[in-house]
Scaffold this active site. Structure first.
Site, PDB file in Angstrom:
ATOM      1  N   GLY A   5       0.791  -1.231   0.000  1.00 23.50           N
ATOM      2  CA  GLY A   5       0.000   0.000   0.000  1.00 23.50           C
ATOM      3  C   GLY A   5       0.824   1.282   0.000  1.00 23.50           C
ATOM      4  O   GLY A   5       0.245   2.375  -0.147  1.00 23.50           O
ATOM      5  N   ASP A   8       4.914   2.277  -5.367  1.00 28.22           N
ATOM      6  CA  ASP A   8       4.790   3.193  -6.491  1.00 28.22           C
ATOM      7  C   ASP A   8       3.434   3.051  -7.204  1.00 28.22           C
ATOM      8  O   ASP A   8       2.753   4.037  -7.493  1.00 28.22           O
ATOM      9  CB  ASP A   8       5.953   2.875  -7.464  1.00 28.22           C
ATOM     10  CG  ASP A   8       5.825   3.607  -8.768  1.00 28.22           C
ATOM     11  OD1 ASP A   8       5.992   4.839  -8.748  1.00 28.22           O
ATOM     12  OD2 ASP A   8       5.556   2.970  -9.803  1.00 28.22           O
ATOM     13  N   VAL A  80       4.366  -9.347   5.259  1.00 25.65           N
ATOM     14  CA  VAL A  80       3.584 -10.431   4.651  1.00 25.65           C
ATOM     15  C   VAL A  80       4.210 -11.806   4.842  1.00 25.65           C
ATOM     16  O   VAL A  80       3.541 -12.819   4.656  1.00 25.65           O
ATOM     17  CB  VAL A  80       3.345 -10.191   3.133  1.00 25.65           C
ATOM     18  CG1 VAL A  80       2.496  -8.971   2.892  1.00 25.65           C
ATOM     19  CG2 VAL A  80       4.648 -10.124   2.356  1.00 25.65           C
ATOM     20  N   ASP A 173      -4.217  -7.230 -16.297  1.00 26.06           N
ATOM     21  CA  ASP A 173      -3.420  -6.907 -17.484  1.00 26.06           C
ATOM     22  C   ASP A 173      -3.959  -5.543 -17.901  1.00 26.06           C
ATOM     23  O   ASP A 173      -5.047  -5.453 -18.489  1.00 26.06           O
ATOM     24  CB  ASP A 173      -3.641  -7.939 -18.594  1.00 26.06           C
ATOM     25  CG  ASP A 173      -2.753  -7.647 -19.786  1.00 26.06           C
ATOM     26  OD1 ASP A 173      -2.483  -6.463 -20.052  1.00 26.06           O
ATOM     27  OD2 ASP A 173      -2.324  -8.593 -20.467  1.00 26.06           O
ATOM     28  N   HIS A 174      -3.225  -4.482 -17.545  1.00 24.40           N
ATOM     29  CA  HIS A 174      -3.860  -3.155 -17.675  1.00 24.40           C
ATOM     30  C   HIS A 174      -4.161  -2.783 -19.125  1.00 24.40           C
ATOM     31  O   HIS A 174      -4.954  -1.898 -19.379  1.00 24.40           O
ATOM     32  CB  HIS A 174      -3.032  -2.071 -16.967  1.00 24.40           C
ATOM     33  CG  HIS A 174      -1.755  -1.738 -17.664  1.00 24.40           C
ATOM     34  ND1 HIS A 174      -0.631  -2.500 -17.538  1.00 24.40           N
ATOM     35  CD2 HIS A 174      -1.433  -0.733 -18.502  1.00 24.40           C
ATOM     36  CE1 HIS A 174       0.335  -1.984 -18.272  1.00 24.40           C
ATOM     37  NE2 HIS A 174      -0.117  -0.908 -18.874  1.00 24.40           N
ATOM     38  N   GLU A 212       7.666   1.441 -27.551  1.00 28.58           N
ATOM     39  CA  GLU A 212       8.032   2.344 -26.453  1.00 28.58           C
ATOM     40  C   GLU A 212       9.220   3.197 -26.866  1.00 28.58           C
ATOM     41  O   GLU A 212      10.137   2.701 -27.524  1.00 28.58           O
ATOM     42  CB  GLU A 212       8.392   1.536 -25.211  1.00 28.58           C
ATOM     43  CG  GLU A 212       7.229   0.746 -24.655  1.00 28.58           C
ATOM     44  CD  GLU A 212       7.629  -0.008 -23.393  1.00 28.58           C
ATOM     45  OE1 GLU A 212       7.602   0.590 -22.321  1.00 28.58           O
ATOM     46  OE2 GLU A 212       7.994  -1.186 -23.519  1.00 28.58           O
ATOM     47  N   ASP A 231       7.811  -9.786 -20.730  1.00 23.56           N
ATOM     48  CA  ASP A 231       7.228  -8.571 -20.172  1.00 23.56           C
ATOM     49  C   ASP A 231       6.046  -8.068 -21.001  1.00 23.56           C
ATOM     50  O   ASP A 231       5.133  -7.450 -20.458  1.00 23.56           O
ATOM     51  CB  ASP A 231       8.316  -7.480 -20.101  1.00 23.56           C
ATOM     52  CG  ASP A 231       7.871  -6.269 -19.310  1.00 23.56           C
ATOM     53  OD1 ASP A 231       7.298  -6.458 -18.218  1.00 23.56           O
ATOM     54  OD2 ASP A 231       8.065  -5.127 -19.778  1.00 23.56           O
ATOM     55  N   HIS A 236       0.298  -8.806 -22.591  1.00 23.39           N
ATOM     56  CA  HIS A 236      -0.463  -7.792 -23.339  1.00 23.39           C
ATOM     57  C   HIS A 236      -0.715  -8.204 -24.794  1.00 23.39           C
ATOM     58  O   HIS A 236      -1.835  -8.133 -25.289  1.00 23.39           O
ATOM     59  CB  HIS A 236       0.280  -6.453 -23.328  1.00 23.39           C
ATOM     60  CG  HIS A 236       0.742  -6.034 -21.964  1.00 23.39           C
ATOM     61  ND1 HIS A 236      -0.069  -6.132 -20.858  1.00 23.39           N
ATOM     62  CD2 HIS A 236       1.914  -5.508 -21.525  1.00 23.39           C
ATOM     63  CE1 HIS A 236       0.592  -5.684 -19.803  1.00 23.39           C
ATOM     64  NE2 HIS A 236       1.800  -5.310 -20.179  1.00 23.39           N
ATOM     65  N   LYS A 332      11.734  -1.476 -26.683  1.00 21.47           N
ATOM     66  CA  LYS A 332      12.087  -0.233 -25.996  1.00 21.47           C
ATOM     67  C   LYS A 332      13.010   0.569 -26.890  1.00 21.47           C
ATOM     68  O   LYS A 332      13.668   0.019 -27.770  1.00 21.47           O
ATOM     69  CB  LYS A 332      12.771  -0.548 -24.679  1.00 21.47           C
ATOM     70  CG  LYS A 332      11.832  -1.215 -23.696  1.00 21.47           C
ATOM     71  CD  LYS A 332      12.323  -1.093 -22.282  1.00 21.47           C
ATOM     72  CE  LYS A 332      11.309  -1.648 -21.311  1.00 21.47           C
ATOM     73  NZ  LYS A 332      10.122  -0.809 -21.130  1.00 21.47           N
TER      74      LYS A 332
HETATM   75  P1  NAD Z   1       7.106  -1.072  -5.065  1.00 20.56           P
HETATM   76  O1  NAD Z   1       8.427  -1.725  -4.871  1.00 20.56           O
HETATM   77  O2  NAD Z   1       7.055   0.399  -5.288  1.00 20.56           O
HETATM   78  O3  NAD Z   1       6.158  -1.386  -3.826  1.00 20.56           O
HETATM   79  C1  NAD Z   1       6.198  -2.609  -3.138  1.00 20.56           C
HETATM   80  C2  NAD Z   1       5.407  -2.497  -1.847  1.00 20.56           C
HETATM   81  O4  NAD Z   1       5.512  -3.732  -1.149  1.00 20.56           O
HETATM   82  C3  NAD Z   1       5.867  -1.409  -0.899  1.00 20.56           C
HETATM   83  O5  NAD Z   1       4.720  -0.855  -0.271  1.00 20.56           O
HETATM   84  C4  NAD Z   1       6.700  -2.190   0.137  1.00 20.56           C
HETATM   85  O6  NAD Z   1       6.785  -1.539   1.374  1.00 20.56           O
HETATM   86  C5  NAD Z   1       5.889  -3.459   0.221  1.00 20.56           C
HETATM   87  N1  NAD Z   1       6.637  -4.616   0.744  1.00 20.56           N
HETATM   88  C6  NAD Z   1       7.793  -5.155   0.294  1.00 20.56           C
HETATM   89  N2  NAD Z   1       8.150  -6.215   1.047  1.00 20.56           N
HETATM   90  C7  NAD Z   1       7.180  -6.384   1.995  1.00 20.56           C
HETATM   91  C8  NAD Z   1       6.947  -7.320   3.039  1.00 20.56           C
HETATM   92  N3  NAD Z   1       7.786  -8.341   3.302  1.00 20.56           N
HETATM   93  N4  NAD Z   1       5.829  -7.166   3.776  1.00 20.56           N
HETATM   94  C9  NAD Z   1       4.960  -6.172   3.541  1.00 20.56           C
HETATM   95  N5  NAD Z   1       5.122  -5.253   2.563  1.00 20.56           N
HETATM   96  C10 NAD Z   1       6.219  -5.365   1.795  1.00 20.56           C
HETATM   97  O7  NAD Z   1       6.413  -1.864  -6.266  1.00 20.56           O
HETATM   98  P2  NAD Z   1       5.317  -1.309  -7.304  1.00 20.56           P
HETATM   99  O8  NAD Z   1       6.032  -0.626  -8.410  1.00 20.56           O
HETATM  100  O9  NAD Z   1       4.257  -0.568  -6.573  1.00 20.56           O
HETATM  101  O10 NAD Z   1       4.750  -2.664  -7.922  1.00 20.56           O
HETATM  102  C11 NAD Z   1       3.856  -3.505  -7.231  1.00 20.56           C
HETATM  103  C12 NAD Z   1       3.398  -4.624  -8.149  1.00 20.56           C
HETATM  104  O11 NAD Z   1       2.771  -4.064  -9.288  1.00 20.56           O
HETATM  105  C13 NAD Z   1       4.526  -5.501  -8.708  1.00 20.56           C
HETATM  106  O12 NAD Z   1       4.029  -6.798  -8.875  1.00 20.56           O
HETATM  107  C14 NAD Z   1       4.811  -4.896 -10.075  1.00 20.56           C
HETATM  108  O13 NAD Z   1       5.338  -5.840 -10.971  1.00 20.56           O
HETATM  109  C15 NAD Z   1       3.398  -4.501 -10.486  1.00 20.56           C
HETATM  110  N6  NAD Z   1       3.348  -3.393 -11.462  1.00 20.56           N
HETATM  111  C16 NAD Z   1       3.789  -2.152 -11.150  1.00 20.56           C
HETATM  112  C17 NAD Z   1       3.694  -1.134 -12.074  1.00 20.56           C
HETATM  113  C18 NAD Z   1       4.130   0.280 -11.757  1.00 20.56           C
HETATM  114  O14 NAD Z   1       3.874   1.145 -12.598  1.00 20.56           O
HETATM  115  N7  NAD Z   1       4.745   0.532 -10.650  1.00 20.56           N
HETATM  116  C19 NAD Z   1       3.131  -1.379 -13.326  1.00 20.56           C
HETATM  117  C20 NAD Z   1       2.670  -2.665 -13.621  1.00 20.56           C
HETATM  118  C21 NAD Z   1       2.775  -3.662 -12.666  1.00 20.56           C
END
Ligand code: NAD
Length: 484
Positions: A5, A8, A80, A173-174, A212, A231, A236, A332
């Site tokens: 939560g 990013d 977790v 799958d956005h 991209e 990827d 997609h 890319k």
């Molecule tokens: P991130 O690294 O920014 O966030 C990860 C989160 O997990 C953080 O809140 C962190 O504190 C938490 N976390 C890590 N280890 C933990 C643990 N042991 N216990 C509890 N919390 C823990 O990652 P993100 O970029 O937000 O991506 C999250 C998911 O979404 C991934 O599966 C990524 O592949 C997918 N995703 C992200 C994007 C993007 O634009 N960021 C796009 C497509 C898919």
């Protein structure tokens, strides 16, 4: 509730999307949002971070509406990987359930690294976080990637299905949340003109391009382990192709649409070694001016063999598509950022305008282009007479582009998808059979690639990929519709 939560994705996409749903009245009073991550933080600090995330995405946050929305957010520090720790989250969920009269309905969104998906799903069940009210729903939303090959995906799916039924699992799958991808079904099944020609008798080939402009940026360490095939193609591109290739569903429901997508994927030819080597090509970008090549990007090993580009030909062995290839490419550091589908029709069997002594150029193929992004719309290329005294033909275009004002109102993919999860509509999510067929196809390409050291880098930044991508299609006496 959101695992990850404070990540990013949550701040940049998920919370702003929830706010849009709130503003539009899709969320009202009976909801609470719980964010968890390892970080220690109280509710107020979390709410301040959520407020900033809304402001960063262009919302007015000094309003009663925003304040009311944010007041529904709660935070719980939680690891977790620590099973005993789930009890504190359970207590918070039970308390909020009563406070907001949620009747046990729960959505668990796993917005974190995929290695945690299995263990979280298991602990949600064993530690009693899933509601046991039989009239309530428990839904699990999973971010990508879903495995890195068929075996790991199956392992993950087996782990999830110990706690959740298939219809409770929403694999994001956005691309399926994008307006023009959803429009493929409207275009095909809402128009006799289109669907009656949608087969190998009239369509010569279909081209899907996800291009991209940027390099790997800050995702290098993830990307280098994945590559363009895993990827982009496995998820997609395979999803887009299955929407283009499927038969008409019996009804516009998630069950019927999924059944047709799966049927289409079942008839996708899984290549043998020789065909995989011929029908798929890969690339990695080189350097230009001050811009380093892929191998010299931060967090990329200097001898990386990860592909940043892939192009390939897909063949369906079924009555509708036999003999009509689907060409796909993605990469890319290409010329521009866009996603489009080009449907290339066969030329008329006889060109009656090409009479002897005529100077006329041969009739161009009709092409229906679906612009997915950055601009949404369609374009249909037809042949018409030129405006002069002789009789020449020239290609003209009928264009429909969604205007800028209307585009601004188009919901973001995550907004649509979150709304679908709340409604329990799985149409725009990948089902396990779809994921598994896509992996089986992609694994075969990967297997062949892993046998041979590629000759990288092999394409110039800001081009449309390596020469091999041109050769792939030219060999079939065709060309990419989008070219530089
Ligand atoms: P991130 O690294 O920014 O966030 C990860 C989160 O997990 C953080 O809140 C962190 O504190 C938490 N976390 C890590 N280890 C933990 C643990 N042991 N216990 C509890 N919390 C823990 O990652 P993100 O970029 O937000 O991506 C999250 C998911 O979404 C991934 O599966 C990524 O592949 C997918 N995703 C992200 C994007 C993007 O634009 N960021 C796009 C497509 C898919």
């Amino acid at each position: 509730m959101f695992f990850g939560g404070t990540g990013d994705l949550a701040y940049r996409k998920l919370y702003p999307s929830l706010f849009n749903l709130y503003r539009k009245g899709n969320l009202r009073t009976h909801f609470a949002v719980v964010g968890t991550s390892r970080q220690a933080m109280d509710h107020e600090k979390f709410r301040a971070a959520v407020k900033k995330s809304l402001a960063d995405s262009g919302n007015r946050v000094e309003s009663k509406e925003a304040t009311d929305f944010i007041s529904h957010f709660y935070y719980q520090a939680h690891d977790v990987t620590d099973t005993a720790h789930y009890a504190v989250v359970k207590d918070l969920l039970d308390k909020l359930d009563k406070k907001y009269k949620l009747q046990g309905n729960r959505i668990f969104y796993l917005s974190m690294a995929p290695q945690f998906f299995g263990t979280i799903a298991q602990d949600l069940k064993t530690q009693g976080l899933m509601s046991d009210n039989k009239d309530a729903f428990n839904r699990l939303v999973i971010e990508k990637p879903f495995g890195r090959d068929y075996d790991s995906a199956k392992q993950l799916n087996d782990a999830l299905s110990k706690s959740f039924e298939e219809d409770q699992i929403f694999r994001i799958d956005h691309y399926l949340g994008k307006e023009m991808i959803q429009n493929i079904e409207a275009l095909r099944f809402g128009n006799t003109l289109v669907e009656s020609l949608w087969n190998n008798r009239y369509i010569d080939n279909i081209q899907v391009t996800l291009s991209e402009k940027l390099g790997v940026e800050e995702r290098a360490s993830y990307y280098d382990n994945s590559g363009a095939l895993r990827d982009m193609v496995q998820n997609h591109i395979m999803q887009i192709v299955s929407l283009l290739a499927m038969e008409q569903p019996v009804a516009f429901t998630d069950t019927d649409i999924r059944a047709e997508k799966v049927k289409a994927l079942r008839s996708l030819r899984v290549y043998n070694v020789a065909d995989a080597a011929t029908n798929f090509v890969r690339g990695q970008y080189g350097s230009i001016n001050d811009q380093p090549d892929y191998r010299h990007e931060d967090n990329v090993p200097n001898d990386s063999t990860t592909e940043t580009f892939v192009a390939g030909k897909l063949l369906f062995d079924n009555y509708r598509w036999s003999g009509t290839p689907f060409y796909v490419r993605t990469g890319k550091m290409l010329a521009d950022k866009f996603t489009r589908v080009d449907v290339v029709f066969k030329r008329p069997l006889v060109d009656i305008f090409a009479f002897p002594q005529s100077q006329s150029t041969p009739l161009a193929a009709n092409v229906l282009t679906i612009f997915v992004e950055p601009h949404a719309g369609f374009s249909l290329q037809l042949n018409a007479k030129t405006n002069d005294t002789g009789f020449q033909t020239e290609p003209i275009k009928l264009d429909y582009l969604v205007d800028a004002e209307k585009s601004k109102e188009t919901p973001e993919p995550y907004e649509r998808l979150l709304h679908d999860v709340m409604k329990g509509d799985g149409t725009n999510f990948s089902s396990w059979p779809e994921v598994s067929y896509a992996w089986k196809f992609v694994d075969q390409i990967r297997r062949v690639w892993d046998l041979q050291e590629p000759n990288f880098p092999n394409y110039t930044p800001h081009s449309m990929g390596p020469a091999a991508a041109e050769e792939l299609i030219q060999r079939d006496h065709r060309e990419w519709i989008y070219r530089l």
